[in-house]
Design a protein around this motif. Structure first.
Motif, short mmCIF file in Angstrom:
data_model
loop_
_atom_site.label_atom_id
_atom_site.label_comp_id
_atom_site.label_asym_id
_atom_site.label_seq_id
_atom_site.Cartn_x
_atom_site.Cartn_y
_atom_site.Cartn_z
N TYR A 158 0.84 -1.20 0.00
CA TYR A 158 0.00 0.00 0.00
C TYR A 158 0.88 1.25 0.00
O TYR A 158 0.69 2.18 -0.81
CB TYR A 158 -0.89 -0.05 1.23
CG TYR A 158 -1.71 1.19 1.53
CD1 TYR A 158 -2.95 1.40 0.94
CD2 TYR A 158 -1.26 2.12 2.47
CE1 TYR A 158 -3.71 2.53 1.25
CE2 TYR A 158 -2.02 3.23 2.79
CZ TYR A 158 -3.24 3.44 2.18
OH TYR A 158 -3.99 4.54 2.50
N PHE A 173 -4.13 3.50 -7.92
CA PHE A 173 -5.14 2.72 -7.21
C PHE A 173 -6.40 2.59 -8.05
O PHE A 173 -6.85 3.55 -8.67
CB PHE A 173 -5.49 3.37 -5.87
CG PHE A 173 -4.53 3.07 -4.77
CD1 PHE A 173 -4.60 1.88 -4.07
CD2 PHE A 173 -3.54 3.98 -4.44
CE1 PHE A 173 -3.71 1.58 -3.05
CE2 PHE A 173 -2.64 3.70 -3.42
CZ PHE A 173 -2.73 2.50 -2.72
N ALA A 178 -7.47 -2.02 -4.65
CA ALA A 178 -7.94 -1.84 -3.28
C ALA A 178 -8.49 -3.14 -2.70
O ALA A 178 -8.24 -3.47 -1.53
CB ALA A 178 -9.01 -0.74 -3.23
N TYR A 182 -6.95 -5.06 0.52
CA TYR A 182 -7.81 -5.26 1.68
C TYR A 182 -7.76 -6.72 2.13
O TYR A 182 -7.71 -7.02 3.33
CB TYR A 182 -9.24 -4.84 1.38
CG TYR A 182 -10.11 -4.77 2.62
CD1 TYR A 182 -10.25 -3.59 3.34
CD2 TYR A 182 -10.78 -5.91 3.08
CE1 TYR A 182 -11.03 -3.54 4.49
CE2 TYR A 182 -11.55 -5.88 4.23
CZ TYR A 182 -11.67 -4.69 4.92
OH TYR A 182 -12.44 -4.65 6.06
N LEU A 208 -8.85 2.06 1.73
CA LEU A 208 -9.09 1.04 0.70
C LEU A 208 -10.58 0.87 0.41
O LEU A 208 -10.99 0.67 -0.74
CB LEU A 208 -8.47 -0.29 1.12
CG LEU A 208 -6.93 -0.32 1.20
CD1 LEU A 208 -6.45 -1.67 1.72
CD2 LEU A 208 -6.31 -0.02 -0.16
#
Length: 352
Positions: A158, A173, A178, A182, A208
């Motif tokens: 990230y 992103f 995302a 996650y 996210l």
């Protein structure tokens, strides 16, 4: 792009060697450790999509198959299983100029991939990059970022993506990136329950979700999609748990006979260890699994300042302070005899 300032992150300068390798390379193979988990899989899928968006050729090649509850990640990016008969995987390895290892910092955790990667490395045509968060990394890479403060490799990836955005001046992103990240962070924090779940991690997860990750759907896919065989194995395993030494140790051995009788597979054993630490008095939980090839897999979990990574290290393994494992090259009978005696001594020394 501005890197979020709501927690500890590596600076763009600290990420610079990794970013340089990613920008210079053209053909990438991303991989993770044997018996892959949500952190390794989610991290490699997220980074693969980012590299692809940057115009790179990217393949994910893993040493073992993707567990059933993570199969949905293959819809976000193809994942190839490596074996000696896999022409596609061998071709990807032969063509690549950068291998990125995620969620592992020891070369032998690459399993069957390592001899091929090592050979290409010796020829001088390959660069190895590693991003990980485990303790005590091995020295086998060209570039390594290994930060044990991080809750997960996903947390580091990230930060890497934000640093890449800052370098390139463009958004990287997407909802798919995302979602994959996650998965990585949620699973390696035990659904945000483990000690390294800092305020930063909660805010990272919120970021996210704001970028498109569906938290409830991801949880449901991973934890509410067990196969019938996995449930049968769980039932058989729960009835076989032994509590030893006045409740200090919970102990479970899963044999190949148990796996075959329930129609389950090796990765189905991973869901069981969480139950071993559910008894409040237990300081150390041990799960021993007899493997098909005669080796023995051991997983350890602990509470507080019982550092099972140090215990696993004695047998060539490693991991986190409270979650670690190792692989014995001999029978489960011998492994159990050795382990219990050593564990009792280790635990006594830790408590004293």
């Amino acid at each position: 792009m501005i890197v979020p300032q709501y927690g500890r992150t590596l600076s763009a300068e600290e990420w610079s060697p990794v970013i340089d390798a990613l920008l210079e390379g053209q053909h990438f193979v991303l991989t993770t450790h044997e018996n892959s988990d949500g952190d390794g899989l989610g991290s490699e899928v997220a980074l693969a999509r980012v590299l692809k968006a940057m115009g790179k050729e990217v393949a994910i090649v893993n040493p073992t198959e993707v567990p059933p509850n993570y199969q949905f990640l293959k819809k976000l990016y193809p994942i190839t299983l490596f074996d000696k008969k896999s022409e596609e995987a061998i071709q990807e390895l032969s063509l690549c100029d950068v291998v990125v290892l995620l969620d592992a910092n020891l070369h032998d955790r690459m399993g069957s991939l390592w001899p091929h990667v090592s050979f290409a490395k010796e020829l001088g045509a390959l660069k190895i990059v590693c991003v990980d968060h485990h303790l005590e990394p091995d020295d086998f890479t060209d570039v390594m970022v290994c930060e044990s403060y991080a809750s997960s490799t996903g947390e580091l990836v990230y930060g890497l993506i934000y640093a890449l955005q800052e370098r390139l001046g463009r958004e990287l992103f997407t909802p798919e990136v995302a979602e994959a990240l996650y998965v990585a962070v949620m699973t390696d924090t035990g659904s945000f329950r483990f000690p390294k779940t800092t305020p930063y991690v909660y805010q990272l997860a919120g970021d996210l979700v704001s970028k498109g990750a569906d938290a409830s759907e991801i949880y449901d896919r991973i934890y509410n999609s067990l196969t019938t065989s996995a449930l049968k194995l769980l039932g058989a395993a729960l009835s076989a748990i032994t509590i030893l030494d006045d409740g200090d140790i919970s102990w479970l051995f899963i044999s190949q006979d148990m796996i075959k009788a329930t129609g389950s597979k090796l990765f189905d054993t991973d869901l069981i260890i969480r139950y071993l630490l559910s008894v409040p008095s237990v300081r150390v939980a041990v799960l021993i699994v007899e493997m098909q090839d005669g080796r023995t897999k051991a997983s350890f979990r602990s509470r507080g300042r019982i550092y099972v990574n140090q215990f696993a290290k004695k047998y060539g393994g490693g991991g986190h302070m409270n979650a670690a494992g190792c692989l014995f090259q001999f029978s489960s009978d011998k492994a159990q005899m050795v382990l219990l005696e050593d564990l009792r001594l280790f635990l006594k020394n830790q408590i004293d």
